[in-house]
Scaffold this active site. Structure first.
Site, PDB file in Angstrom:
ATOM      1  N   LYS A 174      39.307  47.078  31.613  1.00  0.00           N
ATOM      2  CA  LYS A 174      40.628  47.717  31.438  1.00  0.00           C
ATOM      3  C   LYS A 174      41.360  47.047  30.277  1.00  0.00           C
ATOM      4  CE  LYS A 174      40.419  49.123  36.224  1.00  0.00           C
ATOM      5  NZ  LYS A 174      41.091  49.486  37.446  1.00  0.00           N
ATOM      6  N   HIS A 217      38.696  58.274  34.079  1.00  0.00           N
ATOM      7  CA  HIS A 217      39.161  57.255  35.032  1.00  0.00           C
ATOM      8  C   HIS A 217      40.513  57.699  35.584  1.00  0.00           C
ATOM      9  CE1 HIS A 217      40.549  53.478  36.712  1.00  0.00           C
ATOM     10  NE2 HIS A 217      39.300  53.060  36.662  1.00  0.00           N
ATOM     11  N   ASN A 235      34.489  47.222  34.139  1.00  0.00           N
ATOM     12  CA  ASN A 235      35.563  47.874  33.384  1.00  0.00           C
ATOM     13  C   ASN A 235      36.678  46.848  33.230  1.00  0.00           C
ATOM     14  OD1 ASN A 235      37.641  49.400  32.392  1.00  0.00           O
ATOM     15  ND2 ASN A 235      37.834  50.740  34.186  1.00  0.00           N
ATOM     16  N   GLY A 279      42.146  48.292  42.734  1.00  0.00           N
ATOM     17  CA  GLY A 279      43.050  47.160  42.541  1.00  0.00           C
ATOM     18  C   GLY A 279      43.894  46.820  43.753  1.00  0.00           C
ATOM     19  N   GLU A 298      43.109  56.154  36.104  1.00  0.00           N
ATOM     20  CA  GLU A 298      44.260  55.631  35.351  1.00  0.00           C
ATOM     21  C   GLU A 298      44.536  56.502  34.129  1.00  0.00           C
ATOM     22  OE1 GLU A 298      42.828  51.588  35.121  1.00  0.00           O
ATOM     23  OE2 GLU A 298      43.144  51.418  37.276  1.00  0.00           O
ATOM     24  N   GLU A 323      35.620  56.707  42.648  1.00  0.00           N
ATOM     25  CA  GLU A 323      36.633  55.655  42.745  1.00  0.00           C
ATOM     26  C   GLU A 323      37.865  56.220  43.451  1.00  0.00           C
ATOM     27  OE1 GLU A 323      35.863  52.499  39.413  1.00  0.00           O
ATOM     28  OE2 GLU A 323      37.361  53.940  38.756  1.00  0.00           O
ATOM     29  N   SER A 335      37.942  48.050  44.310  1.00  0.00           N
ATOM     30  CA  SER A 335      37.971  46.782  45.052  1.00  0.00           C
ATOM     31  C   SER A 335      36.581  46.283  45.453  1.00  0.00           C
ATOM     32  CB  SER A 335      38.892  46.892  46.278  1.00  0.00           C
ATOM     33  OG  SER A 335      40.228  47.101  45.852  1.00  0.00           O
TER      34      SER A 335
HETATM   35  P1  13P Z   1      39.111  47.238  40.879  1.00  0.00           P
HETATM   36  O1  13P Z   1      37.689  46.768  41.036  1.00  0.00           O
HETATM   37  O2  13P Z   1      40.001  46.237  40.239  1.00  0.00           O
HETATM   38  O3  13P Z   1      39.636  47.816  42.150  1.00  0.00           O
HETATM   39  O4  13P Z   1      39.052  48.464  39.816  1.00  0.00           O
HETATM   40  C1  13P Z   1      38.142  49.470  40.020  1.00  0.00           C
HETATM   41  C2  13P Z   1      38.135  50.328  38.820  1.00  0.00           C
HETATM   42  O5  13P Z   1      39.085  51.043  38.547  1.00  0.00           O
HETATM   43  C3  13P Z   1      36.957  50.284  37.944  1.00  0.00           C
HETATM   44  O6  13P Z   1      36.967  51.304  37.015  1.00  0.00           O
END
Ligand code: 13P
Length: 251
Positions: free
Chosen positions: A14, A100, A12, A176, A102, A170, A214
């Protein structure tokens, strides 16, 4: 016989990248996948929508799938800035991430909204990757499993089956941050998701349950070996070809 679902390693991106970046990253992964010949995993790249053309061109004939990061629940209409699942399919996608954390946080998406998006994706022939996960407060309050299983049941469209849906666990606090739950905790949640989809999704044992939050080259092997973990949804580490490839190799 090993009857576990084939792992899916999804990146992803982002809101990162440019056409030049996409061409380089996808081109490098395309070379690796092709040179490896037989791979024991499926690879998926989810770039920002404007970078899909250059990503797809760089993938070329390699066995790497393309996915969106979100879609609207409607087929078309007056929804400025949104993208329909049909448009993603037309652009070459076979998957789309929905729900997601976010998006749940930034855009107030509820389970109902996420279910509508997932259903639209399935109608367009895409497999939605439905994301679920608890916040740190919810984990500290001992509510992780309850929150996650309720998100799963509330976000999965009726009539889904193993081939038409993917679930990604997640934990919000692991995204992150460099922090991950313990192996025991990941297994507990994935086991609870597997139980929760029994009777909700057809052929539940074959549904791919991804872990995200992560995931790095350094922890992928341990995480991907856990029971009921059938792949990873990778953010930051998917932006580096070598590291993303190392994660895939850990399958
Ligand atoms: P990270 O791997 O940067 O923690 O992000 C995970 C994520 O949100 C994947 O959709």
């Amino acid at each position: 016989m090993d009857n576990t679902p084939r792992p899916l390693i999804a990146g992803n991106w982002k809101m990162h990248g440019s056409n030049a970046f996409a061409a380089e990253l996808a081109g490098s992964l395309s070379d690796k996948v092709s040179n490896a010949g037989h791979n024991s995993f499926d690879m998926l790249l989810c770039p920002p929508a404007p970078l899909m053309g250059s990503t797809l061109a760089a993938i070329g004939a390699a066995s790497i799938a393309l996915g969106g990061q979100d879609c609207h629940s409607a087929e078309q209409g007056a929804h400025t800035g949104d993208i329909s699942a049909g448009m993603l399919a037309d652009a070459g996608c076979s998957y789309v991430i929905v729900g997601h954390s976010e998006r749940r946080a930034d855009h107030g998406e509820t389970d109902d909204v996420v279910m509508g998006k997932a259903a639209a994706a399935q109608t367009a022939g895409l497999a939605p990757i439905v994301c679920v996960g608890e916040t740190l407060d919810q984990r500290d309050a001992g509510e992780a499993i309850e929150v996650v299983t309720s998100q799963v049941v509330g976000s999965v469209p009726d009539g889904s089956s193993a081939g038409t849906i993917v679930i990604a666990y997640e934990p919000v606090w692991a995204i992150g941050t460099g922090r991950t739950p313990t192996a025991v905790d990941i297994e507990k949640v994935h086991g609870a998701i597997r139980s929760a989809i029994d009777g909700v999704i057809g052929n539940p044992g074959q549904v791919r349950l991804l872990y995200g939050g992560s995931v790095k080259a350094g922890n992928a092997e341990e995480i991907l070996a856990l029971e009921n973990v059938n792949g990873a949804l990778v953010g930051g580490a998917s932006l580096k070809a070598e590291e993303f490839w190392a994660i895939a190799q850990a399958c």
